[in-house]
Every structure is written in C-alpha cells, then in structure tokens.
Design an enzyme around this catalytic site. Structure first.
Site, short mmCIF file in Angstrom:
data_model
loop_
_atom_site.label_atom_id
_atom_site.label_comp_id
_atom_site.label_asym_id
_atom_site.label_seq_id
_atom_site.Cartn_x
_atom_site.Cartn_y
_atom_site.Cartn_z
N CYS A 131 -2.59 -5.23 -0.61
CA CYS A 131 -2.09 -4.33 -1.98
C CYS A 131 -2.79 -3.09 -2.30
O CYS A 131 -3.44 -2.26 -2.00
CB CYS A 131 -3.41 -4.96 -2.51
N CYS A 134 -4.19 -1.54 -4.73
CA CYS A 134 -6.09 -1.44 -4.67
C CYS A 134 -6.22 -0.40 -3.38
O CYS A 134 -7.46 0.31 -3.58
CB CYS A 134 -6.21 -2.60 -4.46
N ASP A 135 -5.71 -0.58 -2.41
CA ASP A 135 -6.21 0.38 -1.54
C ASP A 135 -5.10 1.78 -1.26
O ASP A 135 -6.26 2.36 -0.19
CB ASP A 135 -6.10 -0.54 -0.33
#
Ligand code: FAD
Ligand code: NAP
Length: 304
Positions: A131, A134-135
């Site tokens: 992701c 997200c990261d």
C-alpha cells in the site's frame, strides 16, 4: 428483525448498492470488516472516476459514505463468516451475530496477492508493503522497488516517486500490462526506472529492516543483488469470497459467477464489483454493478 437487503462489504460497489436500495425505501444493513471504502482506502490518486479530474482514494471513500448516513443505511462492523440460503429468507453469520434478510448483495471485493518469496513475511511492515498511500512516506529519499506490471504497480510506483530517491519497477516480462495512458506517463517520469524480464527471488535485511533484494533475469538466468529499503508488491488480486464458498456460486479461482444483472444462480443473492467474474475491475464498474443489483433486488422483493 428482517432486512430487505444485507450488503457484505462497503467498497464502492457495496456503498452504491446501499445508496440505491435505501432510496427505494428498502431496509438495508451494510456489514463491513474495516473502514468504508474498500480498496479505495489503499489507493493514492484516482484519475478515472467521472466528476473528478483527480481525487485521493480515502477522500472518495468518505464522499461515497456520507450520503448513506442521511438515508438511514445501517452500517455495522462485522466479519461475515458464512451465508445460509433458506429460499425467501436468508441468514448472514458474523463472528457474534446472525442477521435475517430477504436479499444479499456480496460486495466483498478482492485483496492483494502475496508473492511468496523468502523474506516477504519476515519483513512485512518493515520494508515490504502492499500500500503506497499508507506507507510511501516512510521511504523518503530511500531506494524503492515495485514488483508487477499492471495498473496498480505502475500507478503506485509513480506516486512513490514523490518520496523515493529512485523507484524501480521490476516486471517479469518486457511489456507492461498497465493501460497505455498510464504507461506513457510512467515512461516519461525521470525518477522511474524499469528492470525487465526479471523476478524477485529473495528479500534480505538485518532482521529489522529491508536492506537488499535478489533478482533473477528470466531470459539470461543471471542473478543480481540490489540495495533497496522499500519493496512494494502489486502482483494482482485474489477474490475475497471465502464467506460464500459453500454456496457453489464461485468458479475454480473463487470469483463469483453472475449474469449481466448481477444475479448469482441463487434467487435473491447477488454479487457485484471486484469479487465477480468480470474483465474490468474498476471503481466505475463496481459502482455500476451496485446500482444494477439494488434495482434487481427491489424487483425480486416486489415479486416475493
Ligand atoms: P472493494 O473495494 O475490494 O471492497 C470490498 C469490501 O468488502 C472491503 O472493504 C472489505 O473489507 C469488505 N469485506 C471483504 N470480505 C468481507 C467479509 N467477509 N465481511 C465483511 N466485509 C468484508 N480503480 C479505479 O477505477 N481507479 C483507480 O485509480 C484504481 N486504483 C487502484 C489502486 C490499487 C492499488 C488497487 C489495489 C486497486 C485500484 N483500483 C482502481 C481498483 C478499484 O479499487 C476496485 O476495482 C474497487 O475498489 C472494487 O470495489 P468493490 O466494492 O468491488 O470491492
Ligand atoms: P493485474 O492487472 O492482475 O496485474 C498484476 C501484475 O503482476 C501483472 O503485470 C503480472 O504480470 C504481475 N504478476 C502476477 N504474478 C506475478 C508473479 N508471481 N511474479 C511477478 N509478477 C507477477 O493486477 P493489478 O495491477 O493489481 O490490477 C488489478 C485490477 O485493478 C485490474 O483490473 C486493474 O485494471 C484495476 N486497477 C485499475 C487502476 C486504474 O484504473 N487506474 C489502477 C489500479 C488497478 P503479467 O503482466 O506478466 O501477467
């Protein structure tokens, strides 16, 4: 209580089915195991949803969810374990509750596939990610590798160039699968590099963080090592249809089979979006499926 419709999964497909069903005055329960939005929550920029030239995935999730609250759609947390068909009435089982309903819409989508290489599990959340939105920010000025050649790999790799010192896509063939418009933009991106005909063999590190990967060229057999801090894996999807596997409505790979109006072979049970056997898995197609299923479910209930 007997619901008119239970929707399993609050991705774009499920939320659209809820919108249409609630507007037909149906009593709707939306069951979701996470936050509303589905895969959109793991998507950086969306540029092919009509009405927005560009929108972040989590923002589109919220925009789709907001109207449902005003329409009285009940949204409950629950991981659906199984479904029972009793003809005119159906039951949906979560870990701690049983719900009764006249119709079910399965909108459970798909989730990322893992590669299964050495180091993938060990370095999960310690350099290995699925992701970018997200990261990505954890990899500022770092060396990033992206595995895959589809829309997800190429689009998310472009997003990662905001953070990484260099982003390299490793693809097992010498041609991308991604849509042409996405490819054209990727090839123009100076921070994006490609390694063709190559697969990831192993992810290594110091036990705490990823430090390097081993790559194998499929044409020459040559093995090489590359120092990287982030490995983002986008090698396709698997259907999340486990909770309905006992109904006999899936194909050999687990995709749910429907007709063009979203009917499964069981009257009153519909499937929509990515979990369905179909060619184009997109937000637009999930949304279209949701509207169709709600309309068909309304007709089904009227005829009951
Ligand atoms: P999903 O979005 O997968 O939602 C399914 C929901 O069901 C999830 O919230 C899940 O938690 C829930 N669920 C599953 N099983 C259960 C259970 N047993 N009990 C309760 N809840 C359950 N498409 C585009 O059009 N444009 C893009 O730019 C784009 N970018 C993408 C980028 C990435 C990285 C990925 C992975 C996909 C992208 N897609 C894009 C594809 C798009 O996100 C999907 O086609 C779309 O989200 C499918 O919607 P859906 O409602 O069918 O399922
Ligand atoms: P995908 O289209 O199935 O692509 C998966 C990629 O991973 C392919 O390039 C495949 O290689 C590669 N791959 C598969 N197994 C592999 C392995 N074991 N080792 C190495 N490489 C492997 O999956 P996706 O990109 O996640 O897209 C999923 C769906 O979401 C698609 O329908 C897509 O259109 C949609 N989506 C749309 C957008 C958008 O519209 N902007 C964005 C993201 C996703 P091969 O090419 O050789 O098969």
């Amino acid at each position: 209580m007997m619901y008119d419709m239970i929707i399993i999964g609050a991705g774009p497909g499920g939320m659209t089915a809820a919108l249409y069903a609630a507007r037909s005055n149906m009593k709707v329960l939306l069951l979701e195991q996470g936050a509303p939005g589905g895969q959109m929550n793991n998507t950086a920029e969306i540029e092919n949803y009509p009405g927005y030239s560009q929108i972040m995935g989590p923002e589109l999730s919220m925009k789709m969810y907001e109207p449902l609250e005003n329409l009285g759609v009940e949204n409950t947390y629950g991981i659906v374990q199984s479904v029972e068909d009793l003809g005119d009435m159906k039951r949906v089982f979560t870990e701690d509750a049983v719900y009764e309903t006249k119709t079910i819409v399965i909108a459970t989508g798909a989730r990322y596939r893992k590669l299964g290489v050495v180091g993938e599990e060990e370095y999960g959340a310690r350099g290995v990610s699925y992701c970018a939105v997200c990261d990505g920010a954890f990899f500022r000025d770092k060396e990033i590798l992206v595995i895959g050649g589809g829309d997800s790999a190429v689009e998310e790799a472009m997003f990662l160039t905001r953070f990484g010192r260099e982003v390299t896509i490793v693809h097992r063939r010498d041609e991308l699968r991604a849509q042409k418009i996405i490819q054209e933009r990727a090839f123009k991106d100076p921070k994006l590099h490609f390694i063709w005909d190559t697969v990831l063999e192993e992810i290594s590190g110091d036990g705490r963080k990823v430090q390097s990967v081993k790559l194998r060229n499929l044409k020459t057999g040559e093995i090489s090592e590359k120092e990287v801090q982030g490995v983002f894996i986008y090698v396709g999807l698997i259907p999340q249809s486990g909770c309905v596997s006992q109904l006999g409505i899936t194909d050999a790979e687990g995709w749910i089979m429907t007709d063009a109006q979203m009917h499964t072979i069981i009257p009153g049970i519909f499937a929509i979006g990515d979990v369905r056997q179909k060619n184009l898995r997109q937000i637009t197609t999930a949304v279209g499926d949701g509207a169709t299923a709600a309309s068909e479910a309304y007709k089904y209930i009227t005829e009951l």
